[in-house]
Design an enzyme around this catalytic site. Structure first.
Site, PDB file in Angstrom:
ATOM      1  N   LYS A   1      13.240  36.909  40.944  1.00 49.69           N
ATOM      2  CA  LYS A   1      13.272  38.326  40.593  1.00 49.69           C
ATOM      3  C   LYS A   1      12.578  39.191  41.647  1.00 49.69           C
ATOM      4  O   LYS A   1      11.517  38.834  42.146  1.00 49.69           O
ATOM      5  CB  LYS A   1      12.566  38.519  39.244  1.00 49.69           C
ATOM      6  CG  LYS A   1      13.263  37.755  38.122  1.00 49.69           C
ATOM      7  CD  LYS A   1      12.344  37.524  36.941  1.00 49.69           C
ATOM      8  CE  LYS A   1      13.010  36.599  35.937  1.00 49.69           C
ATOM      9  NZ  LYS A   1      12.054  36.077  34.930  1.00 49.69           N
TER      10      LYS A   1
ATOM     11  N   GLU B   1      14.920  34.019  27.919  1.00 51.60           N
ATOM     12  CA  GLU B   1      15.796  34.509  28.984  1.00 51.60           C
ATOM     13  C   GLU B   1      17.266  34.235  28.673  1.00 51.60           C
ATOM     14  O   GLU B   1      17.603  33.154  28.183  1.00 51.60           O
ATOM     15  CB  GLU B   1      15.425  33.853  30.328  1.00 51.60           C
ATOM     16  CG  GLU B   1      14.034  34.216  30.796  1.00 51.60           C
ATOM     17  CD  GLU B   1      13.753  33.783  32.238  1.00 51.60           C
ATOM     18  OE1 GLU B   1      12.910  34.436  32.885  1.00 51.60           O
ATOM     19  OE2 GLU B   1      14.352  32.792  32.707  1.00 51.60           O
TER      20      GLU B   1
ATOM     21  N   ASN C   1      10.262  31.075  28.676  1.00 50.10           N
ATOM     22  CA  ASN C   1       9.038  30.985  29.465  1.00 50.10           C
ATOM     23  C   ASN C   1       7.877  31.074  28.475  1.00 50.10           C
ATOM     24  O   ASN C   1       7.620  32.134  27.899  1.00 50.10           O
ATOM     25  CB  ASN C   1       8.961  32.083  30.518  1.00 50.10           C
ATOM     26  CG  ASN C   1       9.932  31.840  31.670  1.00 50.10           C
ATOM     27  OD1 ASN C   1      10.463  32.752  32.252  1.00 50.10           O
ATOM     28  ND2 ASN C   1      10.184  30.584  31.997  1.00 50.10           N
TER      29      ASN C   1
ATOM     30  N   ARG D   1       4.804  31.516  28.177  1.00 51.06           N
ATOM     31  CA  ARG D   1       3.591  32.047  28.814  1.00 51.06           C
ATOM     32  C   ARG D   1       3.767  33.541  29.026  1.00 51.06           C
ATOM     33  O   ARG D   1       4.830  34.085  28.757  1.00 51.06           O
ATOM     34  CB  ARG D   1       3.407  31.373  30.173  1.00 51.06           C
ATOM     35  CG  ARG D   1       4.669  31.544  31.034  1.00 51.06           C
ATOM     36  CD  ARG D   1       4.484  31.123  32.450  1.00 51.06           C
ATOM     37  NE  ARG D   1       5.728  30.915  33.149  1.00 51.06           N
ATOM     38  CZ  ARG D   1       6.449  31.863  33.740  1.00 51.06           C
ATOM     39  NH1 ARG D   1       6.030  33.120  33.696  1.00 51.06           N
ATOM     40  NH2 ARG D   1       7.574  31.585  34.346  1.00 51.06           N
TER      41      ARG D   1
HETATM   42  P1  ADP Z   1       8.547  34.999  36.145  1.00 55.95           P
HETATM   43  O1  ADP Z   1       9.787  35.251  35.398  1.00 55.95           O
HETATM   44  O2  ADP Z   1       7.310  35.321  35.429  1.00 55.95           O
HETATM   45  O3  ADP Z   1       8.587  35.493  37.534  1.00 55.95           O
HETATM   46  P2  ADP Z   1       8.744  32.496  37.423  1.00 55.95           P
HETATM   47  O4  ADP Z   1       9.419  31.290  36.853  1.00 55.95           O
HETATM   48  O5  ADP Z   1       9.377  33.156  38.589  1.00 55.95           O
HETATM   49  O6  ADP Z   1       8.566  33.466  36.216  1.00 55.95           O
HETATM   50  O7  ADP Z   1       7.264  32.077  37.766  1.00 55.95           O
HETATM   51  C1  ADP Z   1       6.126  32.922  37.743  1.00 55.95           C
HETATM   52  C2  ADP Z   1       5.206  32.564  38.851  1.00 55.95           C
HETATM   53  O8  ADP Z   1       4.764  31.249  38.751  1.00 55.95           O
HETATM   54  C3  ADP Z   1       5.848  32.727  40.179  1.00 55.95           C
HETATM   55  O9  ADP Z   1       4.910  33.306  41.009  1.00 55.95           O
HETATM   56  C4  ADP Z   1       6.234  31.332  40.584  1.00 55.95           C
HETATM   57  O10 ADP Z   1       6.108  31.161  41.975  1.00 55.95           O
HETATM   58  C5  ADP Z   1       5.215  30.511  39.854  1.00 55.95           C
HETATM   59  N1  ADP Z   1       5.769  29.283  39.270  1.00 55.95           N
HETATM   60  C6  ADP Z   1       6.560  29.170  38.205  1.00 55.95           C
HETATM   61  N2  ADP Z   1       6.803  27.907  37.896  1.00 55.95           N
HETATM   62  C7  ADP Z   1       6.155  27.194  38.808  1.00 55.95           C
HETATM   63  C8  ADP Z   1       5.977  25.816  39.034  1.00 55.95           C
HETATM   64  N3  ADP Z   1       6.507  24.908  38.225  1.00 55.95           N
HETATM   65  N4  ADP Z   1       5.246  25.441  40.083  1.00 55.95           N
HETATM   66  C9  ADP Z   1       4.690  26.351  40.875  1.00 55.95           C
HETATM   67  N5  ADP Z   1       4.768  27.658  40.701  1.00 55.95           N
HETATM   68  C10 ADP Z   1       5.487  28.078  39.697  1.00 55.95           C
HETATM   69  P1  ADP Z   2      13.989  29.402  36.510  1.00 57.35           P
HETATM   70  O1  ADP Z   2      13.293  28.446  35.604  1.00 57.35           O
HETATM   71  O2  ADP Z   2      13.935  28.994  37.918  1.00 57.35           O
HETATM   72  O3  ADP Z   2      13.578  30.806  36.247  1.00 57.35           O
HETATM   73  P2  ADP Z   2      16.486  30.012  35.093  1.00 57.35           P
HETATM   74  O4  ADP Z   2      17.247  29.017  34.298  1.00 57.35           O
HETATM   75  O5  ADP Z   2      15.713  31.021  34.342  1.00 57.35           O
HETATM   76  O6  ADP Z   2      15.550  29.241  36.120  1.00 57.35           O
HETATM   77  O7  ADP Z   2      17.489  30.763  36.062  1.00 57.35           O
HETATM   78  C1  ADP Z   2      17.049  31.593  37.114  1.00 57.35           C
HETATM   79  C2  ADP Z   2      18.187  32.476  37.592  1.00 57.35           C
HETATM   80  O8  ADP Z   2      19.296  31.682  38.013  1.00 57.35           O
HETATM   81  C3  ADP Z   2      18.763  33.397  36.543  1.00 57.35           C
HETATM   82  O9  ADP Z   2      18.046  34.584  36.442  1.00 57.35           O
HETATM   83  C4  ADP Z   2      20.162  33.627  37.079  1.00 57.35           C
HETATM   84  O10 ADP Z   2      20.142  34.540  38.147  1.00 57.35           O
HETATM   85  C5  ADP Z   2      20.521  32.288  37.633  1.00 57.35           C
HETATM   86  N1  ADP Z   2      21.215  31.441  36.633  1.00 57.35           N
HETATM   87  C6  ADP Z   2      20.662  30.572  35.770  1.00 57.35           C
HETATM   88  N2  ADP Z   2      21.600  29.962  35.017  1.00 57.35           N
HETATM   89  C7  ADP Z   2      22.786  30.460  35.411  1.00 57.35           C
HETATM   90  C8  ADP Z   2      24.165  30.209  35.051  1.00 57.35           C
HETATM   91  N3  ADP Z   2      24.491  29.311  34.131  1.00 57.35           N
HETATM   92  N4  ADP Z   2      25.124  30.911  35.695  1.00 57.35           N
HETATM   93  C9  ADP Z   2      24.804  31.808  36.654  1.00 57.35           C
HETATM   94  N5  ADP Z   2      23.562  32.064  37.054  1.00 57.35           N
HETATM   95  C10 ADP Z   2      22.557  31.403  36.454  1.00 57.35           C
HETATM   96 MG    MG Z   3      13.796  31.810  34.454  1.00 55.38          MG
END
Ligand code: ADP
Ligand code: ADP
Ligand code: MG
Length: 469
Positions: free
Chosen positions: A258, A296, A311, A313
Site C-alpha cells: 500500500k 481485507e 490482519n 493487529r
Molecule cells: P499493513 O496493511 O498494515 O500495511 P502489512 O502486511 O503491509 O500491513 O504490514 C505492516 C508492516 O509490517 C509493514 O511495515 C511490513 O513491512 C511489516 N510486516 C508485515 N508482515 C511482516 C512479516 N511477516 N515480517 C516482517 N515484516 C512484516
Molecule cells: P499480504 O498478506 O501480503 O497483505 P494479501 O492477501 O492481503 O497479502 O494481498 C495483498 C495484495 O495483493 C492485495 O491488496 C491485492 O492488491 C493483491 N491480491 C491479493 N489477492 C489477490 C487476488 N486473488 N487477485 C488479485 N489481486 C490480489
Molecule cells: Mg494484506
C-alpha cells in the site's frame, strides 16, 4: 436522588481509572512511528510505558517519552525486536502488566501471544487461539466460507502437488495467484498466466515464504483482474460487542504494497459498503475474535467483493479510520484489553468527511524504490486545518537501513474527497525532508493524476500508469 443513589454515584469510577487500575505500565514491543503512537496514547490514558530498542535505535528521540527503555539486542530485528525471550525479560524487569505489539515484528506471532499469557502479561490484541486461526490465510479462508463471507475462488485447502495446482488452475481459469498461508507485506505471492508459469510460481512462492516466514505452505486463488482493495476496521470487546469503523480503500499500491489509503472508498455503492462491513463483522463474531483487527477484501470491476485475509493487529493505516470516525483505535485497544466494554454502538459510529493517508518511505522513486537510509539534514513538517503527521523522524534523525523504510504517515481530513486531495497536495508541498530520498514526489504525481482524482484507481494503476518508472 435517594441517599442510595448518591452513594452509588460516588462509587462510580471512570473507565480511565479502571484502565489505570489494571495497567500501571505497558511495554511497547515495537519501534519507530508506531512505538511513538502507542506511547502517546498511554500518556493520555495516564499509563506509564516501557520502551525497547535495538542498538541501531539507541538514543532515538521518541524513547525519551517512555518512562523507561531497555536495549533488547543488536540492530537485526531477528536478534532484538523479534526475540521473544529478550522482549519478555524487558517486560519482567520493567514490571508491566501488558504488552502492545504494534504491527510487524511479533504482532501476529501466536506463540509470543501465548508466552505473554503464560507469563501473566496481557497481550493487547486477540487471544492466541483467534490469532492462530485467522493468521494463517488458508485457514482464515475456510472460516470465512463457514461464516458465509464470499472468498476468492481457489483451492479448498493447501496445495501439496503440482498436478493438483494444475487441475484447480484449469477449473477456475488463468490467471491464478499462488499465495503463501503465512505471507504478509506483499511477500510470498506470485501470479501465473499459464501452466509453465504456474510451475515456477509454485516453487518461487513456497521458497520465498519458507525463507521469510519459515513456512512454505501455499494455496491458490483466482487472480482477480484490476481489483480494488477494500478493508474493514473492526473492534470487538470481551463482552460480545463487535462494531466496524467502516472501510478503507487501499487500491493505490506498488507491488501489492500500500502507498495511499483513504476513506470512504470512492468505488463503492452504499449498498456494497454496508454489505462488506457487515460481512467483516460476521466473520469476526464467528471466530470469537477480540480487540482491533482488519478484514481485507478485493472488489472486482462489477462490485463483487471477496475476502482475502484478516490482519489480527493494528495496521499501519489505522489513522484513516480514526479521523473518519473520531475514535482513537490505540486507546480503544488498551481499554478493550483491560476488560472495558466498548463505549459506543454501531449506530454511534458515523463517518464524517473524507480522509487520505500517504505513506512516506525513505526510498528513491527514481531508482526503483531502493531504500535510502541516512541522516535527515533538514525537515519541515506541515500543519494546518485537518493535517496530521505521524512520524518518529526529525531533523538530525538517521534512518536505519535495518528496518522497514516507512518514516511517517501524512494524513488529511476534509469535508470532501476533492478538498482532501487539495489539502494533501498542499501538505506534501510543505513537507520537506532533505538528506535522504523519499516517496513524496511520487505521492504528488499520483494525487494529480486524473485516474486518482476521478477515483478510478485499481491495484494495478500505479504500475500501469508508468508513475514508478
Ligand atoms: P499493513 O496493511 O498494515 O500495511 P502489512 O502486511 O503491509 O500491513 O504490514 C505492516 C508492516 O509490517 C509493514 O511495515 C511490513 O513491512 C511489516 N510486516 C508485515 N508482515 C511482516 C512479516 N511477516 N515480517 C516482517 N515484516 C512484516
Ligand atoms: P499480504 O498478506 O501480503 O497483505 P494479501 O492477501 O492481503 O497479502 O494481498 C495483498 C495484495 O495483493 C492485495 O491488496 C491485492 O492488491 C493483491 N491480491 C491479493 N489477492 C489477490 C487476488 N486473488 N487477485 C488479485 N489481486 C490480489
Ligand atoms: Mg494484506
Amino acid at each position: 436522588m435517594t441517599s442510595f443513589g448518591r452513594h452509588h454515584e460516588l462509587e462510580k469510577i471512570s473507565p480511565e481509572k479502571r484502565v489505570r487500575s489494571m495497567y500501571k505500565r505497558i511495554l511497547v514491543a515495537n519501534r519507530g512511528e508506531i512505538a511513538l503512537r502507542i506511547i502517546r496514547a498511554c500518556r493520555e490514558l495516564g499509563v506509564e510505558t516501557v520502551a525497547i530498542f535495538s542498538e541501531a535505535d539507541r538514543g532515538a528521540a521518541y524513547l525519551d517519552l517512555a518512562d523507561e527503555a531497555f536495549c533488547v539486542g543488536p540492530a537485526k530485528g531477528s536478534d532484538s525486536y523479534r526475540k521473544i525471550d529478550r522482549v519478555i525479560s524487558a517486560a519482567e524487569i520493567g514490571n508491566v502488566q501488558a504488552i502492545h505489539p504494534g504491527y510487524g515484528f511479533l504482532a501476529e506471532n501466536a506463540h509470543f501471544n501465548e508466552v505473554c499469557r503464560s507469563c501473566k502479561i496481557d497481550f493487547i490484541g486477540p487471544t492466541p487461539e483467534a490469532m492462530a486461526r485467522l493468521g494463517d490465510k488458508n485457514s482464515a479462508r475456510k472460516l470465512a466460507r463457514e461464516a458465509k463471507v464470499p472468498v476468492v475462488p481457489g483451492s479448498d485447502g493447501l496445495i501439496r502437488e503440482e498436478s493438483e495446482a494444475m487441475r484447480i488452475a484449469h477449473e477456475i481459469g488463468f490467471p491464478v495467484l499462488v499465495k503463501a498461508s503465512a505471507g504478509g507485506g506483499g511477500r510470498g505471492m506470485r501470479v501465473a498466466l499459464n501452466d509453465l508459469a504456474l510451475k515456477s510460481a509454485l516453487s518461487q512462492a513456497a521458497a520465498e515464504a519458507e525463507a521469510a516466514f519459515g513456512d512454505g505452505s501455499i494455496y491458490l486463488e483466482k487472480y482477480v483482474e484490476h481489483p480494488r482493495h477494500v478493508e474493514v476496521q473492526v473492534l470487538a470487546d470481551h463482552h460480545g460487542n463487535v462494531v466496524h469503523l467502516w472501510e478503507r480503500d487501499c487500491s493505490t499500491q506498488r507491488r501489492h504494497q500500500k502507498l495511499i489509503e483513504e476513506s470512504p472508498s470512492p468505488h463503492l455503492t452504499q449498498e456494497t459498503r454496508v454489505a462488506i462491513c457487515e460481512a467483516a463483522v460476521r466473520l469476526v463474531k464467528a471466530c470469537g475474535y477480540t480487540n482491533a483487527g482488519t478484514v481485507e477484501f478485493i472488489v472486482d470491476q462489477t462490485g463483487n467483493f471477496y475476502f482475502i485475509e484478516v490482519n489480527a493487529r493494528i495496521q499501519v493505516e489505522h489513522p484513516v479510520s480514526e479521523m473518519i470516525t473520531g475514535i482513537d483505535l490505540i486507546k480503544s485497544q488498551i481499554r478493550v484489553a483491560a476488560g472495558e466494554p466498548l463505549p459506543f454502538t454501531q449506530a454511534d459510529i458515523v463517518p464524517r468527511g473524507a480522509v487520505i493517508e500517504c505513506r512516506i518511505n525513505a526510498e528513491d522513486p527514481a531508482k526503483n524504490f531502493q531504500p535510502s537510509p541516512g541522516k535527515i539534514e533538514k525537515m519541515y513538517v506541515p500543519g494546518g486545518f485537518g493535517v496530521r503527521f505521524d512520524s518518529h523522524a526529525h531533523p538530525g534523525y538517521t534512518v536505519s537501513p535495518h528496518y522497514d523504510s516507512m518514516i511517517g504517515k501524512l494524513i488529511v481530513h476534509q469535508p470532501t474527497r476533492n478538498e482532501a486531495i487539495e489539502c494533501m497536495l498542499r501538505a506534501l508541498d510543505e513537507l520537506r525532508i532533505e538528506g535522504i530520498k523519499t516517496t513524496i514526489p511520487l505521492h504528488r504525481e499520483i494525487l494529480r493524476h486524473a485516474a486518482f482524482v476521478e477515483g478510478r484507481v485499481d491495484t494495478t494503476f500505479v504500475e500501469r500508469s508508468g508513475l514508478t518508472q
